[in-house]
Enzyme design. Structure first.
Site, PDB file in Angstrom:
ATOM      1  N   GLY A   1       0.908  -1.209   0.071  1.00 21.71           N
ATOM      2  CA  GLY A   1       0.045   0.158   0.039  1.00 21.71           C
ATOM      3  C   GLY A   1       0.767   1.310   0.069  1.00 21.71           C
TER       4      GLY A   1
ATOM      5  N   THR B   1       1.661   3.269  -2.472  1.00 28.67           N
ATOM      6  CA  THR B   1       1.050   4.221  -3.292  1.00 28.67           C
ATOM      7  C   THR B   1      -0.042   5.178  -2.469  1.00 28.67           C
ATOM      8  N   GLY B   2      -0.665   4.672  -1.262  1.00 32.14           N
ATOM      9  CA  GLY B   2      -1.605   5.173  -0.541  1.00 32.14           C
ATOM     10  C   GLY B   2      -1.143   6.536   0.350  1.00 32.14           C
ATOM     11  N   GLN B   3      -2.153   7.150   0.927  1.00 29.85           N
ATOM     12  CA  GLN B   3      -1.852   8.147   1.516  1.00 29.85           C
ATOM     13  C   GLN B   3      -0.752   7.699   2.760  1.00 29.85           C
ATOM     14  N   ASP B   4      -1.159   6.933   3.678  1.00 28.65           N
ATOM     15  CA  ASP B   4      -0.243   6.522   4.648  1.00 28.65           C
ATOM     16  C   ASP B   4       0.895   5.994   4.124  1.00 28.65           C
TER      17      ASP B   4
ATOM     18  N   LEU C   1       0.003  -2.287   4.515  1.00 30.78           N
ATOM     19  CA  LEU C   1      -1.084  -0.706   4.625  1.00 30.78           C
ATOM     20  C   LEU C   1      -2.087  -1.181   3.461  1.00 30.78           C
ATOM     21  N   ALA C   2      -1.785  -2.081   2.517  1.00 36.82           N
ATOM     22  CA  ALA C   2      -2.842  -2.364   1.467  1.00 36.82           C
ATOM     23  C   ALA C   2      -4.102  -2.700   1.816  1.00 36.82           C
TER      24      ALA C   2
ATOM     25  N   THR D   1      -8.045  -0.561  12.285  1.00 35.49           N
ATOM     26  CA  THR D   1      -9.016   0.620  12.210  1.00 35.49           C
ATOM     27  C   THR D   1      -9.971   0.747  13.429  1.00 35.49           C
TER      28      THR D   1
ATOM     29  N   GLU E   1     -12.754   1.528  12.685  1.00 36.85           N
ATOM     30  CA  GLU E   1     -14.060   0.936  12.528  1.00 36.85           C
ATOM     31  C   GLU E   1     -14.283  -0.293  12.971  1.00 36.85           C
TER      32      GLU E   1
ATOM     33  N   TYR F   1     -16.108  -3.952   5.257  1.00 41.18           N
ATOM     34  CA  TYR F   1     -14.684  -3.483   5.585  1.00 41.18           C
ATOM     35  C   TYR F   1     -14.302  -3.936   6.691  1.00 41.18           C
TER      36      TYR F   1
ATOM     37  N   LYS G   1     -11.207  -6.122   8.904  1.00 37.51           N
ATOM     38  CA  LYS G   1     -10.151  -5.872   9.331  1.00 37.51           C
ATOM     39  C   LYS G   1     -10.163  -6.614  10.744  1.00 37.51           C
TER      40      LYS G   1
ATOM     41  N   HIS H   1      -7.543   9.435   9.851  1.00 40.04           N
ATOM     42  CA  HIS H   1      -6.072  10.346   9.818  1.00 40.04           C
ATOM     43  C   HIS H   1      -6.262  10.820   8.363  1.00 40.04           C
TER      44      HIS H   1
HETATM   45  P1  NAP Z   1      -5.444   4.084   0.881  1.00 42.51           P
HETATM   46  O1  NAP Z   1      -5.126   5.789   0.602  1.00 42.51           O
HETATM   47  O2  NAP Z   1      -6.683   3.699   0.385  1.00 42.51           O
HETATM   48  O3  NAP Z   1      -4.208   3.370   0.174  1.00 42.51           O
HETATM   49  C1  NAP Z   1      -4.379   2.065   0.098  1.00 42.51           C
HETATM   50  C2  NAP Z   1      -3.302   1.470  -0.614  1.00 42.51           C
HETATM   51  O4  NAP Z   1      -3.444  -0.026  -0.679  1.00 42.51           O
HETATM   52  C3  NAP Z   1      -3.028   1.960  -1.921  1.00 42.51           C
HETATM   53  O5  NAP Z   1      -1.603   1.822  -2.035  1.00 42.51           O
HETATM   54  C4  NAP Z   1      -3.667   0.817  -3.015  1.00 42.51           C
HETATM   55  O6  NAP Z   1      -3.053   0.855  -4.084  1.00 42.51           O
HETATM   56  C5  NAP Z   1      -3.163  -0.361  -2.131  1.00 42.51           C
HETATM   57  N1  NAP Z   1      -4.202  -1.587  -2.566  1.00 42.51           N
HETATM   58  C6  NAP Z   1      -5.416  -1.603  -2.441  1.00 42.51           C
HETATM   59  N2  NAP Z   1      -5.779  -2.815  -3.053  1.00 42.51           N
HETATM   60  C7  NAP Z   1      -4.771  -3.634  -3.019  1.00 42.51           C
HETATM   61  C8  NAP Z   1      -4.404  -4.789  -3.534  1.00 42.51           C
HETATM   62  N3  NAP Z   1      -5.311  -5.920  -3.644  1.00 42.51           N
HETATM   63  N4  NAP Z   1      -3.108  -5.271  -3.353  1.00 42.51           N
HETATM   64  C9  NAP Z   1      -2.116  -4.503  -3.094  1.00 42.51           C
HETATM   65  N5  NAP Z   1      -2.318  -3.123  -2.754  1.00 42.51           N
HETATM   66  C10 NAP Z   1      -3.600  -2.740  -2.766  1.00 42.51           C
HETATM   67  O7  NAP Z   1      -5.547   4.047   2.309  1.00 42.51           O
HETATM   68  P2  NAP Z   1      -4.523   4.791   3.611  1.00 42.51           P
HETATM   69  O8  NAP Z   1      -5.452   5.731   3.931  1.00 42.51           O
HETATM   70  O9  NAP Z   1      -3.325   5.110   2.983  1.00 42.51           O
HETATM   71  O10 NAP Z   1      -4.631   3.831   4.820  1.00 42.51           O
HETATM   72  C11 NAP Z   1      -3.720   2.752   4.728  1.00 42.51           C
HETATM   73  C12 NAP Z   1      -4.195   1.482   5.670  1.00 42.51           C
HETATM   74  O11 NAP Z   1      -4.567   2.012   6.806  1.00 42.51           O
HETATM   75  C13 NAP Z   1      -5.336   0.843   4.970  1.00 42.51           C
HETATM   76  O12 NAP Z   1      -4.977  -0.626   5.094  1.00 42.51           O
HETATM   77  C14 NAP Z   1      -6.533   1.179   5.705  1.00 42.51           C
HETATM   78  O13 NAP Z   1      -7.476   0.521   5.834  1.00 42.51           O
HETATM   79  C15 NAP Z   1      -5.958   1.587   7.082  1.00 42.51           C
HETATM   80  N6  NAP Z   1      -6.576   2.661   7.776  1.00 42.51           N
HETATM   81  C16 NAP Z   1      -6.631   3.891   7.434  1.00 42.51           C
HETATM   82  C17 NAP Z   1      -7.129   4.622   8.221  1.00 42.51           C
HETATM   83  C18 NAP Z   1      -7.320   6.174   7.643  1.00 42.51           C
HETATM   84  O14 NAP Z   1      -8.004   6.934   8.399  1.00 42.51           O
HETATM   85  N7  NAP Z   1      -6.624   6.665   6.694  1.00 42.51           N
HETATM   86  C19 NAP Z   1      -7.736   4.507   9.550  1.00 42.51           C
HETATM   87  C20 NAP Z   1      -7.406   3.030  10.087  1.00 42.51           C
HETATM   88  C21 NAP Z   1      -7.053   2.290   9.193  1.00 42.51           C
HETATM   89  P3  NAP Z   1      -3.405   1.760  -5.328  1.00 42.51           P
HETATM   90  O15 NAP Z   1      -2.887   3.083  -5.144  1.00 42.51           O
HETATM   91  O16 NAP Z   1      -3.161   1.023  -6.650  1.00 42.51           O
HETATM   92  O17 NAP Z   1      -4.956   1.818  -5.247  1.00 42.51           O
HETATM   93  N1  GDD Z   2     -17.098   9.081   2.326  1.00 51.22           N
HETATM   94  C1  GDD Z   2     -17.990   9.629   2.491  1.00 51.22           C
HETATM   95  N2  GDD Z   2     -18.623  10.644   1.513  1.00 51.22           N
HETATM   96  N3  GDD Z   2     -18.644   9.901   3.712  1.00 51.22           N
HETATM   97  C2  GDD Z   2     -19.514  10.728   4.031  1.00 51.22           C
HETATM   98  C3  GDD Z   2     -20.156  11.476   3.175  1.00 51.22           C
HETATM   99  C4  GDD Z   2     -19.487  11.273   1.595  1.00 51.22           C
HETATM  100  O1  GDD Z   2     -20.304  12.006   1.050  1.00 51.22           O
HETATM  101  N4  GDD Z   2     -21.343  12.071   3.683  1.00 51.22           N
HETATM  102  C5  GDD Z   2     -21.045  11.993   5.078  1.00 51.22           C
HETATM  103  N5  GDD Z   2     -20.128  10.791   5.240  1.00 51.22           N
HETATM  104  C6  GDD Z   2     -19.832  10.251   6.636  1.00 51.22           C
HETATM  105  C7  GDD Z   2     -19.774   8.849   6.425  1.00 51.22           C
HETATM  106  O2  GDD Z   2     -21.063   8.267   6.298  1.00 51.22           O
HETATM  107  C8  GDD Z   2     -18.849   8.491   7.660  1.00 51.22           C
HETATM  108  O3  GDD Z   2     -19.769   8.389   8.981  1.00 51.22           O
HETATM  109  C9  GDD Z   2     -17.954   9.511   7.835  1.00 51.22           C
HETATM  110  O4  GDD Z   2     -18.517  10.600   6.960  1.00 51.22           O
HETATM  111  C10 GDD Z   2     -16.479   9.440   7.511  1.00 51.22           C
HETATM  112  O5  GDD Z   2     -16.598   8.934   6.302  1.00 51.22           O
HETATM  113  P1  GDD Z   2     -15.222   8.550   5.639  1.00 51.22           P
HETATM  114  O6  GDD Z   2     -14.451   9.783   5.308  1.00 51.22           O
HETATM  115  O7  GDD Z   2     -15.648   7.698   4.441  1.00 51.22           O
HETATM  116  O8  GDD Z   2     -14.204   7.666   6.457  1.00 51.22           O
HETATM  117  P2  GDD Z   2     -14.385   6.350   7.273  1.00 51.22           P
HETATM  118  O9  GDD Z   2     -14.484   6.557   8.807  1.00 51.22           O
HETATM  119  O10 GDD Z   2     -15.825   5.872   6.812  1.00 51.22           O
HETATM  120  O11 GDD Z   2     -13.470   5.439   7.030  1.00 51.22           O
HETATM  121  C11 GDD Z   2     -11.972   6.054   6.986  1.00 51.22           C
HETATM  122  O12 GDD Z   2     -11.607   5.875   8.339  1.00 51.22           O
HETATM  123  C12 GDD Z   2     -11.441   4.428   9.065  1.00 51.22           C
HETATM  124  C13 GDD Z   2     -11.086   4.674  10.156  1.00 51.22           C
HETATM  125  O13 GDD Z   2     -12.045   4.930  11.222  1.00 51.22           O
HETATM  126  C14 GDD Z   2     -11.140   5.051   6.106  1.00 51.22           C
HETATM  127  O14 GDD Z   2     -10.089   5.623   5.877  1.00 51.22           O
HETATM  128  C15 GDD Z   2     -10.933   3.752   6.769  1.00 51.22           C
HETATM  129  O15 GDD Z   2     -10.123   2.966   5.775  1.00 51.22           O
HETATM  130  C16 GDD Z   2     -10.642   3.726   8.133  1.00 51.22           C
HETATM  131  O16 GDD Z   2     -10.275   2.451   8.366  1.00 51.22           O
END
Ligand code: NAP
Ligand code: GDD
Length: 344
Positions: A8, A10-13, A86-87, A135, A137, A158, A162, A188
């Protein structure tokens, strides 16, 4: 020199973590998916040194969490000291449309990685430390504040996937003595956040509304509350988890929660507008089962990892709006110069 493998990347983290690991002197290997177009935008600035010299300490490999053979090959080639998994198909709403795929990548994908690491360690006799990106979640409908002691009650495919990955990590720790750390990270965000997540969707819209490129913003549930922190702070916690004497599970959060409506207040305030003039709510962006309120208690991380967050919610959202205002002004300038920005 320590060697890290980041799935992962290429993602944000992945991009923030790679910056951190390179600064600490690691050789970083990243797993990237083959795509029909470039997908390395978030790490392009790290891929070259000087004008055209490829970065010495950053190497990319094609791979996919659904392809165990490929991952084994990469692992045997790279011989990592640390793996950061992270993927993920990381969008909660999308996981309701593609539950099987989500489970395959997140749950079974991590199992494939653990098995590959276990076999690699058995033959090489080297230890690999593994971070799993869990997460908040997973807590789902459990009441806040949520800590490591709060029982999971996941509310989406999802989150269920996890939880499965989390318990695979615990199981491999107990069964094989492997060093697996489960991060339980609350939301984040950053200017690199994907544009379909709510913070970035809002800050992008604010920028575009300010320069006259957008008139409406369609959202779902405005009452949901999240504990939003800065991604740059959170990747530091991932690294710290792998530097401990023993592996463990850690909640990483700011301890403050705000609603989506609060987010709109802060973001639109930057451009001096009232969001009620622009926002419409539509069922399409609601979820079949919602997580209403997440607010984390990161006491354990503060005490054992010495981890602290640096940016408040307001500072974070203002930073994202500032970034997206610049982006929107560029888009506007291109459009005014006759370029069709919708087609690049
Ligand atoms: P993200 O921006 O969506 O990045 C996800 C990464 O996973 C991308 O590099 C994506 O590749 C790669 N990926 C997706 N499917 C894959 C597969 N089948 N095989 C290999 N790579 C794959 O997510 P993020 O926000 O950086 O989060 C990183 C991790 O932390 C994730 O596991 C997420 O569920 C978890 N997490 C995130 C948050 C948050 O708030 N950001 C909070 C808690 C946990 P492409 O670029 O090609 O799409
Ligand atoms: N995406 C999105 N789009 N969310 C919306 C919208 C909309 O138009 N309108 C309201 N929301 C509300 C969602 O219903 C949710 O309650 C909240 O905004 C946050 O949505 P997201 O930003 O999509 O994040 P998330 O909390 O569902 O999931 C993210 O955080 C998780 C950690 O708690 C992702 O990054 C997950 O990968 C991560 O695990």
């Amino acid at each position: 020199m320590k060697v890290a493998l980041v799935t992962g990347i290429t993602g944000q983290d992945g991009s923030y973590l790679t910056e951190l690991l390179l600064a600490k002197g690691y050789h970083v290997h990243g797993l990237i998916r083959r795509a029909s177009n470039f997908n390395t935008q978030r790490i392009d600035h790290l891929l070259f040194e000087g004008a055209h010299e490829p970065a010495r300490n950053l190497t990319l490999h094609y791979g996919d969490l659904t392809d165990g053979t490929g991952m084994r090959r990469v692992l045997d080639l790279v011989k990592p000291d640390e793996i950061y998994n992270l993927a993920a198909q990381s969008h909660v709403r999308v996981s309701f449309d593609h539950p099987e795929y989500t489970a395959d990548v997140i749950g079974t994908g991590f199992l494939r990685l653990l098995e590959a690491a276990r076999d690699h360690m058995a033959t090489s006799k080297a230890e690999i430390r593994i971070y799993q990106a869990g997460t908040s979640e997973m807590f789902g409908s459990a009441a806040p504040p949520q800590s490591e002691r709060t029982p999971f009650h996941p509310r989406s495919p999802y989150a269920v996937s996890k939880v499965a990955a989390h318990w695979y990590g615990v199981n491999y720790r107990e069964a094989y003595g492997m060093f697996v750390a489960n991060g339980i990270l609350f939301n984040h965000e950053s200017p690199r956040r994907g544009e379909t997540f709510v913070t970035r969707k809002v800050t992008r819209a604010v920028g575009r509304i300010a320069v006259g490129l957008q008139e409406r913003l369609a959202l779902g549930n405005l009452d949901a509350k999240r504990d939003w922190g800065f991604a740059g702070d959170f990747v530091e916690a991932m690294w710290r988890m792998l530097q401990q004497d023993r592996p463990g599970d850690f909640v990483i959060a700011t301890g403050e929660s705000n609603s989506v409506a609060d987010l709109l207040d802060v973001a639109f305030d930057v451009i001096g507008e009232n969001w009620r003039r622009y926002v419409v709510t539509i069922p399409r962006y609601e979820r079949p089962a919602e997580v209403e309120h997440l607010r984390g208690d990161a006491t354990k991380a503060r005490e054992e990892l010495g981890w602290r967050h640096s940016l408040s919610f307001e500072e974070l959202i203002r930073k994202m709006v500032d970034h997206d205002l610049k982006l929107a002004r560029r888009e506007r300038a291109l459009q005014d110069a006759g370029f069709d920005i919708s087609r690049g």
